[in-house]
Design a protein around this motif. Sequence first.
Motif, PDB file in Angstrom:
ATOM      1  N   VAL A  51       0.841  -1.198   0.000  1.00  0.00           N
ATOM      2  CA  VAL A  51       0.000   0.000   0.000  1.00  0.00           C
ATOM      3  C   VAL A  51       0.876   1.248   0.000  1.00  0.00           C
ATOM      4  CG1 VAL A  51      -1.723   1.311   1.301  1.00  0.00           C
ATOM      5  CG2 VAL A  51      -1.943  -1.166   1.102  1.00  0.00           C
ATOM      6  N   LEU A  52       1.918   1.250   0.816  1.00  0.00           N
ATOM      7  CA  LEU A  52       2.818   2.401   0.867  1.00  0.00           C
ATOM      8  C   LEU A  52       3.508   2.633  -0.476  1.00  0.00           C
ATOM      9  CD1 LEU A  52       4.500   2.045   4.377  1.00  0.00           C
ATOM     10  CD2 LEU A  52       2.758   3.686   3.671  1.00  0.00           C
ATOM     11  N   ARG A  53       3.885   1.550  -1.153  1.00  0.00           N
ATOM     12  CA  ARG A  53       4.554   1.690  -2.456  1.00  0.00           C
ATOM     13  C   ARG A  53       3.620   2.288  -3.501  1.00  0.00           C
ATOM     14  NH1 ARG A  53       6.967  -3.278  -0.962  1.00  0.00           N
ATOM     15  NH2 ARG A  53       5.349  -4.453  -2.011  1.00  0.00           N
ATOM     16  N   GLN A  54       2.323   2.145  -3.318  1.00  0.00           N
ATOM     17  CA  GLN A  54       1.361   2.647  -4.290  1.00  0.00           C
ATOM     18  C   GLN A  54       1.031   4.131  -4.095  1.00  0.00           C
ATOM     19  OE1 GLN A  54      -1.910  -0.080  -3.846  1.00  0.00           O
ATOM     20  NE2 GLN A  54      -0.998  -1.561  -5.233  1.00  0.00           N
ATOM     21  N   ILE A  55       1.491   4.729  -3.018  1.00  0.00           N
ATOM     22  CA  ILE A  55       1.252   6.151  -2.792  1.00  0.00           C
ATOM     23  C   ILE A  55       2.134   6.936  -3.757  1.00  0.00           C
ATOM     24  CG2 ILE A  55       1.470   8.061  -1.156  1.00  0.00           C
ATOM     25  CD1 ILE A  55       0.955   6.050   1.091  1.00  0.00           C
ATOM     26  N   PRO A  56       1.535   7.853  -4.532  1.00  0.00           N
ATOM     27  CA  PRO A  56       2.347   8.591  -5.511  1.00  0.00           C
ATOM     28  C   PRO A  56       3.309   9.563  -4.836  1.00  0.00           C
ATOM     29  CG  PRO A  56       0.105   9.439  -5.457  1.00  0.00           C
ATOM     30  CD  PRO A  56       0.135   8.233  -4.564  1.00  0.00           C
ATOM     31  N   ASN A  57       4.418   9.830  -5.507  1.00  0.00           N
ATOM     32  CA  ASN A  57       5.395  10.798  -5.029  1.00  0.00           C
ATOM     33  C   ASN A  57       4.858  12.187  -5.354  1.00  0.00           C
ATOM     34  OD1 ASN A  57       7.562  12.272  -4.254  1.00  0.00           O
ATOM     35  ND2 ASN A  57       9.006  11.381  -5.706  1.00  0.00           N
ATOM     36  N   VAL A  58       4.534  12.956  -4.327  1.00  0.00           N
ATOM     37  CA  VAL A  58       3.911  14.266  -4.548  1.00  0.00           C
ATOM     38  C   VAL A  58       4.804  15.429  -4.124  1.00  0.00           C
ATOM     39  CG1 VAL A  58       1.565  13.397  -4.435  1.00  0.00           C
ATOM     40  CG2 VAL A  58       2.710  14.118  -2.338  1.00  0.00           C
ATOM     41  N   GLY A  59       6.038  15.185  -3.822  1.00  0.00           N
ATOM     42  CA  GLY A  59       6.931  16.275  -3.450  1.00  0.00           C
ATOM     43  C   GLY A  59       7.955  15.835  -2.430  1.00  0.00           C
ATOM     44  N   ASN A  60       8.725  16.799  -1.989  1.00  0.00           N
ATOM     45  CA  ASN A  60       9.749  16.557  -0.977  1.00  0.00           C
ATOM     46  C   ASN A  60       9.151  16.747   0.411  1.00  0.00           C
ATOM     47  OD1 ASN A  60      11.779  16.205  -2.959  1.00  0.00           O
ATOM     48  ND2 ASN A  60      11.915  18.422  -3.185  1.00  0.00           N
ATOM     49  N   ASP A  61       9.773  16.135   1.399  1.00  0.00           N
ATOM     50  CA  ASP A  61       9.320  16.305   2.773  1.00  0.00           C
ATOM     51  C   ASP A  61       9.287  17.779   3.166  1.00  0.00           C
ATOM     52  OD1 ASP A  61       9.002  13.601   3.039  1.00  0.00           O
ATOM     53  OD2 ASP A  61      10.855  13.295   4.176  1.00  0.00           O
ATOM     54  N   SER A  62      10.247  18.539   2.668  1.00  0.00           N
ATOM     55  CA  SER A  62      10.306  19.962   3.033  1.00  0.00           C
ATOM     56  C   SER A  62       9.095  20.735   2.508  1.00  0.00           C
ATOM     57  CB  SER A  62      11.600  20.592   2.521  1.00  0.00           C
ATOM     58  OG  SER A  62      11.656  20.487   1.105  1.00  0.00           O
ATOM     59  N   ASP A  63       8.448  20.229   1.473  1.00  0.00           N
ATOM     60  CA  ASP A  63       7.245  20.886   0.949  1.00  0.00           C
ATOM     61  C   ASP A  63       6.091  20.823   1.947  1.00  0.00           C
ATOM     62  OD1 ASP A  63       8.590  21.362  -1.429  1.00  0.00           O
ATOM     63  OD2 ASP A  63       7.776  19.579  -2.413  1.00  0.00           O
ATOM     64  N   PHE A  64       6.185  19.919   2.904  1.00  0.00           N
ATOM     65  CA  PHE A  64       5.087  19.705   3.835  1.00  0.00           C
ATOM     66  C   PHE A  64       5.459  20.038   5.273  1.00  0.00           C
ATOM     67  CE2 PHE A  64       4.584  16.873   0.236  1.00  0.00           C
ATOM     68  CZ  PHE A  64       3.310  17.211  -0.187  1.00  0.00           C
ATOM     69  N   GLU A  65       6.508  20.823   5.447  1.00  0.00           N
ATOM     70  CA  GLU A  65       6.924  21.202   6.789  1.00  0.00           C
ATOM     71  C   GLU A  65       5.841  22.032   7.453  1.00  0.00           C
ATOM     72  OE1 GLU A  65      10.755  22.976   7.284  1.00  0.00           O
ATOM     73  OE2 GLU A  65      11.705  21.484   6.006  1.00  0.00           O
ATOM     74  N   ARG A  66       5.679  21.827   8.727  1.00  0.00           N
ATOM     75  CA  ARG A  66       4.688  22.571   9.495  1.00  0.00           C
ATOM     76  C   ARG A  66       5.289  23.918   9.893  1.00  0.00           C
ATOM     77  NH1 ARG A  66       1.449  20.135  14.638  1.00  0.00           N
ATOM     78  NH2 ARG A  66      -0.062  21.802  14.751  1.00  0.00           N
ATOM     79  N   ILE A  67       4.550  24.958   9.630  1.00  0.00           N
ATOM     80  CA  ILE A  67       5.009  26.313   9.951  1.00  0.00           C
ATOM     81  C   ILE A  67       4.235  26.782  11.168  1.00  0.00           C
ATOM     82  CG2 ILE A  67       5.175  28.688   9.134  1.00  0.00           C
ATOM     83  CD1 ILE A  67       5.250  27.495   6.268  1.00  0.00           C
ATOM     84  N   GLN A  68       4.977  27.227  12.190  1.00  0.00           N
ATOM     85  CA  GLN A  68       4.337  27.724  13.411  1.00  0.00           C
ATOM     86  C   GLN A  68       3.764  29.103  13.137  1.00  0.00           C
ATOM     87  OE1 GLN A  68       3.882  26.059  16.277  1.00  0.00           O
ATOM     88  NE2 GLN A  68       2.684  27.776  17.028  1.00  0.00           N
ATOM     89  N   ASP A  69       2.492  29.268  13.384  1.00  0.00           N
ATOM     90  CA  ASP A  69       1.823  30.557  13.185  1.00  0.00           C
ATOM     91  C   ASP A  69       1.368  31.054  14.550  1.00  0.00           C
ATOM     92  OD1 ASP A  69       0.382  32.742  12.411  1.00  0.00           O
ATOM     93  OD2 ASP A  69      -0.908  31.683  11.006  1.00  0.00           O
ATOM     94  N   ASP A  70       2.034  32.066  15.076  1.00  0.00           N
ATOM     95  CA  ASP A  70       1.734  32.593  16.407  1.00  0.00           C
ATOM     96  C   ASP A  70       0.349  33.235  16.462  1.00  0.00           C
ATOM     97  OD1 ASP A  70       4.119  31.696  17.452  1.00  0.00           O
ATOM     98  OD2 ASP A  70       5.182  33.530  16.893  1.00  0.00           O
ATOM     99  N   ARG A  71      -0.184  33.661  15.332  1.00  0.00           N
ATOM    100  CA  ARG A  71      -1.508  34.295  15.324  1.00  0.00           C
ATOM    101  C   ARG A  71      -2.571  33.309  15.797  1.00  0.00           C
ATOM    102  NH1 ARG A  71      -2.261  36.068   9.462  1.00  0.00           N
ATOM    103  NH2 ARG A  71      -1.029  34.208   9.192  1.00  0.00           N
ATOM    104  N   ALA A  72      -2.456  32.042  15.449  1.00  0.00           N
ATOM    105  CA  ALA A  72      -3.458  31.051  15.865  1.00  0.00           C
ATOM    106  C   ALA A  72      -3.482  30.909  17.372  1.00  0.00           C
ATOM    107  CB  ALA A  72      -3.170  29.723  15.209  1.00  0.00           C
ATOM    108  N   SER A  73      -2.329  30.918  18.015  1.00  0.00           N
ATOM    109  CA  SER A  73      -2.300  30.778  19.471  1.00  0.00           C
ATOM    110  C   SER A  73      -2.892  32.009  20.156  1.00  0.00           C
ATOM    111  CB  SER A  73      -0.878  30.519  19.967  1.00  0.00           C
ATOM    112  OG  SER A  73      -0.048  31.618  19.660  1.00  0.00           O
ATOM    113  N   GLN A  74      -2.776  33.191  19.542  1.00  0.00           N
ATOM    114  CA  GLN A  74      -3.355  34.404  20.115  1.00  0.00           C
ATOM    115  C   GLN A  74      -4.879  34.373  20.047  1.00  0.00           C
ATOM    116  OE1 GLN A  74      -1.535  37.497  17.824  1.00  0.00           O
ATOM    117  NE2 GLN A  74       0.479  37.265  18.813  1.00  0.00           N
ATOM    118  N   ILE A  75      -5.422  33.765  19.023  1.00  0.00           N
ATOM    119  CA  ILE A  75      -6.873  33.687  18.857  1.00  0.00           C
ATOM    120  C   ILE A  75      -7.493  32.833  19.962  1.00  0.00           C
ATOM    121  CG2 ILE A  75      -8.737  32.830  17.379  1.00  0.00           C
ATOM    122  CD1 ILE A  75      -6.919  33.519  14.982  1.00  0.00           C
ATOM    123  N   PHE A  76      -6.840  31.773  20.339  1.00  0.00           N
ATOM    124  CA  PHE A  76      -7.402  30.830  21.286  1.00  0.00           C
ATOM    125  C   PHE A  76      -6.990  31.081  22.734  1.00  0.00           C
ATOM    126  CE2 PHE A  76      -7.391  28.539  17.207  1.00  0.00           C
ATOM    127  CZ  PHE A  76      -8.753  28.335  17.098  1.00  0.00           C
TER     128      PHE A  76
END
Length: 77
Positions: A51-76
């Motif tokens: 199943v894992l081998r059948q997942i298409p290659n859609v980019g590099n890991d760096s394309d999906f890095e999580r970016i910390q957004d401080d604005r979201a923490s201020q809202i909550f």
Amino acid sequence: MANLIVRNIDEAVVVALKKRAGQHGISAEAEHRKILEQALLRLPRKPFAEVLRQIPNVGNDSDFERIQDDRASQIFD
């Protein structure tokens, strides 16, 4: 529906079938049908690695890095 008669079953198998049926709250005959359906009609499962081998290659890991957004923490806060 067709009928199926199974003869010359080892007593230990019959006991196990009745025990399993009791655990599921159904008759031994219903349990027997359920076992046959599961064994013969279900599609075979693919190994996880396949199943894992059948997942298409859609980019590099760096394309999906999580970016910390401080604005979201201020809202909550």
